[in-house]
Design a protein around this motif. Structure first.
Motif, PDB file in Angstrom:
ATOM      1  N   ARG A 276       0.859  -1.179   0.000  1.00  0.00           N
ATOM      2  CA  ARG A 276       0.000   0.000   0.000  1.00  0.00           C
ATOM      3  C   ARG A 276       0.893   1.226   0.000  1.00  0.00           C
ATOM      4  O   ARG A 276       1.709   1.394   0.909  1.00  0.00           O
ATOM      5  CB  ARG A 276      -0.907   0.005   1.224  1.00  0.00           C
ATOM      6  CG  ARG A 276      -1.895   1.186   1.224  1.00  0.00           C
ATOM      7  CD  ARG A 276      -2.686   1.246   2.521  1.00  0.00           C
ATOM      8  NE  ARG A 276      -3.614   2.360   2.506  1.00  0.00           N
ATOM      9  CZ  ARG A 276      -4.255   2.797   3.588  1.00  0.00           C
ATOM     10  NH1 ARG A 276      -4.058   2.211   4.758  1.00  0.00           N
ATOM     11  NH2 ARG A 276      -5.086   3.827   3.502  1.00  0.00           N
TER      12      ARG A 276
ATOM     13  N   TYR B 141      -2.643  11.573  -4.067  1.00  0.00           N
ATOM     14  CA  TYR B 141      -3.355  12.785  -3.674  1.00  0.00           C
ATOM     15  C   TYR B 141      -2.593  14.007  -4.195  1.00  0.00           C
ATOM     16  O   TYR B 141      -1.381  14.112  -4.020  1.00  0.00           O
ATOM     17  CB  TYR B 141      -3.498  12.858  -2.156  1.00  0.00           C
ATOM     18  CG  TYR B 141      -4.240  11.674  -1.578  1.00  0.00           C
ATOM     19  CD1 TYR B 141      -5.626  11.622  -1.605  1.00  0.00           C
ATOM     20  CD2 TYR B 141      -3.543  10.596  -1.033  1.00  0.00           C
ATOM     21  CE1 TYR B 141      -6.310  10.524  -1.088  1.00  0.00           C
ATOM     22  CE2 TYR B 141      -4.218   9.500  -0.514  1.00  0.00           C
ATOM     23  CZ  TYR B 141      -5.601   9.468  -0.545  1.00  0.00           C
ATOM     24  OH  TYR B 141      -6.275   8.380  -0.040  1.00  0.00           O
TER      25      TYR B 141
ATOM     26  N   SER C 251      -2.557   5.121  -3.640  1.00  0.00           N
ATOM     27  CA  SER C 251      -3.436   6.273  -3.413  1.00  0.00           C
ATOM     28  C   SER C 251      -2.637   7.535  -3.722  1.00  0.00           C
ATOM     29  O   SER C 251      -1.662   7.841  -3.037  1.00  0.00           O
ATOM     30  CB  SER C 251      -3.920   6.307  -1.961  1.00  0.00           C
ATOM     31  OG  SER C 251      -4.661   5.132  -1.662  1.00  0.00           O
TER      32      SER C 251
ATOM     33  N   CYS D 210       1.068   5.425  -0.405  1.00  0.00           N
ATOM     34  CA  CYS D 210       0.378   6.721  -0.428  1.00  0.00           C
ATOM     35  C   CYS D 210       1.325   7.756  -1.030  1.00  0.00           C
ATOM     36  O   CYS D 210       2.448   7.928  -0.536  1.00  0.00           O
ATOM     37  CB  CYS D 210      -0.035   7.142   0.980  1.00  0.00           C
ATOM     38  SG  CYS D 210      -0.743   8.802   1.076  1.00  0.00           S
TER      39      CYS D 210
ATOM     40  N   ASN E 162      -2.341   6.506 -10.191  1.00  0.00           N
ATOM     41  CA  ASN E 162      -3.434   6.360  -9.219  1.00  0.00           C
ATOM     42  C   ASN E 162      -4.341   5.176  -9.554  1.00  0.00           C
ATOM     43  O   ASN E 162      -5.081   4.680  -8.694  1.00  0.00           O
ATOM     44  CB  ASN E 162      -4.260   7.647  -9.167  1.00  0.00           C
ATOM     45  CG  ASN E 162      -5.158   7.704  -7.944  1.00  0.00           C
ATOM     46  OD1 ASN E 162      -4.758   7.298  -6.862  1.00  0.00           O
ATOM     47  ND2 ASN E 162      -6.371   8.187  -8.123  1.00  0.00           N
TER      48      ASN E 162
END
Length: 426
Positions: A272, A297, A295, A274, A289
Motif C-alpha cells: 500500500r 493525492y 493512493s 500513499c 493512481n
C-alpha cells in the motif's frame, strides 16, 4: 494609470488548469521580456505559486490592459484563446491594492495565514524590481504589503502553529495511516516545501526518511542538516518503491518525475503506497493512481484538512483585515495624490525662488543692518512663505485623496507656471 491584477488561483481553478499556466523560474525572464513590449502595461510583477498564477500591472487603460494580459497568458503558454476565461479573476484599482495586501498576509491562501506566501510575494517583487519591471507605484505597493504582513504576524495570532502546504500534506497522510512512526518515506525534491515536510515527518516520529533530487549535491546538503535522512541517487528513485510506504514530491520539474510505466515495473501490488504530489506542474503521472494499492493525492485534495484547521485563525484574520484596511487607505491616498506631488514640489520651488530673489534685493538695501538682523529677517520671510503655500498644498493633497488631483494640479500649474504637474498621466 491604474493598478490591475489578472490571473487564476485555487479558488475556482482545478489543478489540471493551474499547472498549465504556472511560471517556472526558468520562464520568468522570457515572460518579462514579452511583457516589456506590452503597450498598455507600465509596471509588472509576476507571482506564480502552487495555488496561483497572477500578474499585477500598472496599465494606461484598464479594459485594454486587462485584455492584453489575458492574451499574454494564451500566447505564452500556447493555449487557445478563450479557454481560460471562466477561470480568470480580475481586480482593478482599490480592489487590486487590497488583493496584494491580503495576498502578502496569507489571507488569500489555501492555508489561512501561511508563512510561505510572504516570502514568495517578496521574492516576486524583488525579481521584477531587479530587472527594472517595476516603478514607483508597484514598488510602494509591494513594500507596504510586505511590511503590513510582517506587522500582522507580530500583532495577531494568525501564524501561530503555522501551517503550510507541506505540513498539511503530513497531516493528511496521518489521517490515512494514523501511526506514522514505522512508515518509510521517500521525499523527492529539496526545496523549502520538502524541508518543511521532513521536519513535520520527524515530529510525527518517522524514523526512516529518504530524500532524492536531480542534483545529488543538494540532497547531500539537506542530509547534513538532517542526519536522520538518507540520500538516494535520483536515478534509483524507482528502485526504492518496493520499500516505501509514503512518497511526498515537490520539485520544480516541468514534467513528471514519476511515470506510470517505470513505476509499475518496481511496484509490488500487495503493498500500500500513499503518494502526495504538492508540485505545480504535477510531479506524478495521474495514471499511477489507477494501480491497485496506490493512493495518489494532489494539491486540491488537501483543501479539506486546510478548512478544518482554519477556524482557530479566523478571529486573528478579523484583526488582520482591520490592519489591512487601515494600510490600504494610506496607500490609496498616496496613490491618488500622485498627480499633485509634482505640483506641490513646484509650489515649494516657486516659493523658494521668490524668497531668494526678495532676500537678495532686501539685503542690498539693508547694507548697514547687522548679521543678526539679517538672519532674523530671513527667518521671518521663510516662515511667511511657508504659511502662504501651506493652505494650497493641503488643498492639493485633499484634492488628490478625493481623486480630483489631475484637475487641481492642472490649475496650480497654470496659476504658478508649473509645467509637469502629473506623474500618473502618460
Amino acid at each position: 494609470m491604474e493598478i490591475v491584477v489578472v490571473g487564476i488561483n485555487y479558488k475556482n481553478t482545478p489543478l489540471q488548469i493551474r499547472e498549465k499556466v504556472a511560471f517556472l523560474k526558468s520562464d520568468l525572464e522570457r515572460a518579462y521580456g514579452q511583457l516589456d513590449n506590452n503597450h498598455y502595461a507600465r509596471e509588472i510583477v509576476i507571482l506564480s505559486t502552487c495555488n496561483r498564477s497572477e500578474i499585477t500591472a500598472v496599465v494606461t487603460d484598464i479594459k485594454k490592459g486587462v485584455q492584453a494580459l489575458k492574451s499574454f497568458y494564451y500566447r505564452f503558454f500556447g493555449l487557445e484563446e478563450g479557454t481560460l476565461e471562466e477561470y480568470f479573476f480580475v481586480n482593478v484599482s482599490d480592489e487590486a491594492v487590497k488583493h496584494v495586501f491580503y495576498l502578502a498576509a496569507g489571507l488569500e491562501s489555501l492555508v489561512l495565514g501561511e508563512d510561505q506566501i510572504l516570502g514568495q510575494v517578496r521574492d516576486a517583487h524583488g525579481f521584477a524590481h531587479e530587472r527594472g519591471s517595476t516603478g514607483a507605484i508597484l514598488n510602494k505597493l509591494y513594500r507596504e504589503a510586505v511590511t503590513t504582513a510582517k506587522r500582522i504576524k507580530r500583532e495577531t495570532a494568525i501564524s501561530e502553529h503555522s501551517l503550510s502546504i507541506s505540513s498539511i500534506a503530513v497531516k493528511f497522510i496521518e489521517q490515512i495511516f494514523e501511526d506514522l512512526s514505522h512508515k518509510k518515506v521517500l521525499v523527492i525534491g529539496v526545496g523549502k516545501m520538502s524541508r518543511i515536510a521532513i521536519e513535520n515527518l520527524m515530529a510525527k516520529g518517522v524514523e526512516e526518511i529518504y530524500v532524492t533530487n536531480r542534483t545529488k549535491g543538494h540532497a547531500i546538503d539537506l542530509s547534513k542538516r538532517y542526519p536522520e535522512v538518507g540520500v538516494i541517487d535520483f536515478h534509483d528513485r524507482y528502485k526504492m518503491i518496493p520499500q516505501i510506504d509514503i512518497i511526498i514530491t515537490s520539485t520544480s520539474a516541468p514534467h513528471y518525475v514519476l511515470k506510470r510505466e517505470e513505476f509499475e515495473k518496481y511496484y509490488a501490488k500487495d503493498n500500500r503506497v500513499c503518494i502526495v504530489d504538492i508540485a505545480v506542474p504535477r510531479d506524478v503521472d495521474p495514471e499511477i493512481n489507477s494501480l491497485k494499492g496506490v493512493s495518489l493525492y494532489e494539491l486540491d485534495a488537501l483543501k479539506k484538512v486546510s478548512l478544518e484547521n482554519m477556524e482557530s485563525r479566523m478571529e486573528a484574520a478579523k484583526v488582520a483585515v482591520e490592519i489591512i484596511i487601515e494600510e490600504c487607505i494610506k496607500f490609496e491616498n498616496w496613490y491618488h495624490c500622485l498627480p499633485v506631488f509634482p505640483a506641490i514640489e513646484g509650489l515649494k520651488t516657486f516659493g523658494e525662488s521668490v524668497l531668494t530673489e526678495e532676500l537678495e534685493s532686501l539685503t542690498k538695501r539693508l547694507e548697514k543692518a547687522s548679521d543678526k538682523d539679517k538672519e532674523l529677517i530671513e527667518i521671518v520671510m521663510r516662515s511667511l512663505v511657508k504659511k502662504i503655500i501651506k493652505k494650497p498644498i493641503l488643498n492639493l493633497k485633499r484634492a488628490g485623496e478625493d481623486q480630483k488631483g489631475e484637475l487641481y494640479a492642472r490649475v496650480a500649474s497654470e496659476l504658478f507656471g508649473i509645467n509637469d504637474y502629473s506623474c500618473k498621466r502618460r
